[in-house]
Write a protein that holds these residues in place. Structure first.
Motif, mmCIF file in Angstrom:
data_model
loop_
_atom_site.group_PDB
_atom_site.id
_atom_site.type_symbol
_atom_site.label_atom_id
_atom_site.label_comp_id
_atom_site.label_asym_id
_atom_site.label_seq_id
_atom_site.Cartn_x
_atom_site.Cartn_y
_atom_site.Cartn_z
ATOM 1 N N MET A 232 0.824 -1.190 0.000
ATOM 2 C CA MET A 232 0.000 0.000 0.000
ATOM 3 C C MET A 232 0.870 1.256 0.000
ATOM 4 N N GLU A 233 1.996 1.184 0.672
ATOM 5 C CA GLU A 233 2.890 2.346 0.688
ATOM 6 C C GLU A 233 3.419 2.639 -0.708
ATOM 7 N N PHE A 234 3.634 1.583 -1.496
ATOM 8 C CA PHE A 234 4.093 1.761 -2.878
ATOM 9 C C PHE A 234 3.086 2.599 -3.666
ATOM 10 N N LEU A 235 1.802 2.276 -3.509
ATOM 11 C CA LEU A 235 0.765 3.012 -4.230
ATOM 12 C C LEU A 235 0.709 4.472 -3.797
ATOM 13 N N ASN A 236 0.851 4.705 -2.502
ATOM 14 C CA ASN A 236 0.831 6.071 -1.993
ATOM 15 C C ASN A 236 2.087 6.839 -2.379
ATOM 16 N N GLU A 237 3.225 6.168 -2.325
ATOM 17 C CA GLU A 237 4.491 6.827 -2.636
ATOM 18 C C GLU A 237 4.538 7.296 -4.082
ATOM 19 N N TYR A 238 4.020 6.498 -4.977
ATOM 20 C CA TYR A 238 4.061 6.833 -6.407
ATOM 21 C C TYR A 238 2.721 7.371 -6.925
ATOM 22 N N HIS A 239 1.811 7.686 -6.020
ATOM 23 C CA HIS A 239 0.510 8.285 -6.356
ATOM 24 C C HIS A 239 -0.248 7.445 -7.374
ATOM 25 N N LEU A 240 -0.308 6.146 -7.139
ATOM 26 C CA LEU A 240 -0.964 5.226 -8.067
ATOM 27 C C LEU A 240 -2.322 4.730 -7.577
ATOM 28 N N ALA A 241 -2.733 5.136 -6.401
ATOM 29 C CA ALA A 241 -3.988 4.639 -5.838
ATOM 30 C C ALA A 241 -5.180 5.016 -6.720
ATOM 31 N N GLY A 242 -5.221 6.236 -7.184
ATOM 32 C CA GLY A 242 -6.314 6.671 -8.054
ATOM 33 C C GLY A 242 -6.351 5.895 -9.348
ATOM 34 N N LEU A 243 -5.186 5.652 -9.908
ATOM 35 C CA LEU A 243 -5.098 4.866 -11.141
ATOM 36 C C LEU A 243 -5.588 3.443 -10.912
ATOM 37 N N LEU A 244 -5.194 2.852 -9.808
ATOM 38 C CA LEU A 244 -5.630 1.492 -9.484
ATOM 39 C C LEU A 244 -7.142 1.441 -9.257
ATOM 40 N N ILE A 245 -7.686 2.434 -8.579
ATOM 41 C CA ILE A 245 -9.137 2.497 -8.374
ATOM 42 C C ILE A 245 -9.849 2.610 -9.720
ATOM 43 N N GLY A 246 -9.315 3.413 -10.617
ATOM 44 C CA GLY A 246 -9.907 3.554 -11.948
ATOM 45 C C GLY A 246 -9.882 2.257 -12.733
ATOM 46 N N ASP B 278 -11.546 0.420 6.913
ATOM 47 C CA ASP B 278 -10.741 1.630 7.102
ATOM 48 C C ASP B 278 -9.894 1.991 5.889
ATOM 49 N N ASN B 279 -9.463 0.991 5.141
ATOM 50 C CA ASN B 279 -8.588 1.212 3.990
ATOM 51 C C ASN B 279 -9.366 1.918 2.882
ATOM 52 N N ILE B 280 -8.888 3.073 2.448
ATOM 53 C CA ILE B 280 -9.598 3.884 1.456
ATOM 54 C C ILE B 280 -9.682 3.177 0.106
ATOM 55 N N LEU B 281 -8.660 2.449 -0.270
ATOM 56 C CA LEU B 281 -8.662 1.732 -1.554
ATOM 57 C C LEU B 281 -9.730 0.640 -1.550
ATOM 58 N N VAL B 282 -9.729 -0.178 -0.534
ATOM 59 C CA VAL B 282 -10.704 -1.267 -0.430
ATOM 60 C C VAL B 282 -12.112 -0.711 -0.270
ATOM 61 N N SER B 283 -12.253 0.327 0.546
ATOM 62 C CA SER B 283 -13.553 0.951 0.753
ATOM 63 C C SER B 283 -14.102 1.514 -0.559
ATOM 64 N N SER B 284 -13.254 2.140 -1.346
ATOM 65 C CA SER B 284 -13.681 2.684 -2.640
ATOM 66 C C SER B 284 -14.137 1.581 -3.579
ATOM 67 N N LEU B 285 -13.386 0.505 -3.638
ATOM 68 C CA LEU B 285 -13.747 -0.591 -4.528
ATOM 69 C C LEU B 285 -15.020 -1.297 -4.074
#
Length: 103
Positions: free
Chosen positions: A1-15, A59-66
């Motif tokens: 999860m830190e990898f996604l946050n560090e490289y700002h990839l969370a939004g891309l993964l959610i998309g 609690d996890n924003i990525l999982v919650s979004s999905l």
């Protein structure tokens, strides 16, 4: 999860996951209407409610979004199942020969 946050990839993964979830629901709508007709709408209602509850409890924003995307895709599928019946009525999709239809 830190990898996604560090490289700002969370939004891309959610998309990407949103695209895949919505894409998964298209054949589900076709198959559900083919085998069960519109009487299966309540299954998608239950899945949607379960998705909303799960989304609110994670609690996890990525999982919650999905989970939220899954929930509202399930709600949208209710509408699509009824529209799929209309498409079958128009001859755009095949009828199930083992089922009786209202029309």
């Amino acid at each position: 999860m830190e990898f996604l946050n560090e490289y700002h990839l969370a939004g891309l993964l959610i998309g990407i996951c949103t695209f895949l979830i919505i894409g998964l629901f298209h054949p589900v709508v076709v198959k559900a209407e083919y085998y069960w007709g519109t009487k299966c709408w309540w299954i998608f209602l239950v899945l949607g409610i379960a998705g909303v509850v799960a989304s609110l409890s994670v609690d996890n924003i990525l999982v919650s979004s999905l989970l939220g995307v899954f929930a509202f895709s399930s709600f949208w599928t209710i509408k699509e199942v009824f529209e799929q019946e209309e498409r079958v009525k128009k001859g755009w999709f095949p009828k199930n020969p083992k089922r009786t239809y209202k029309f």
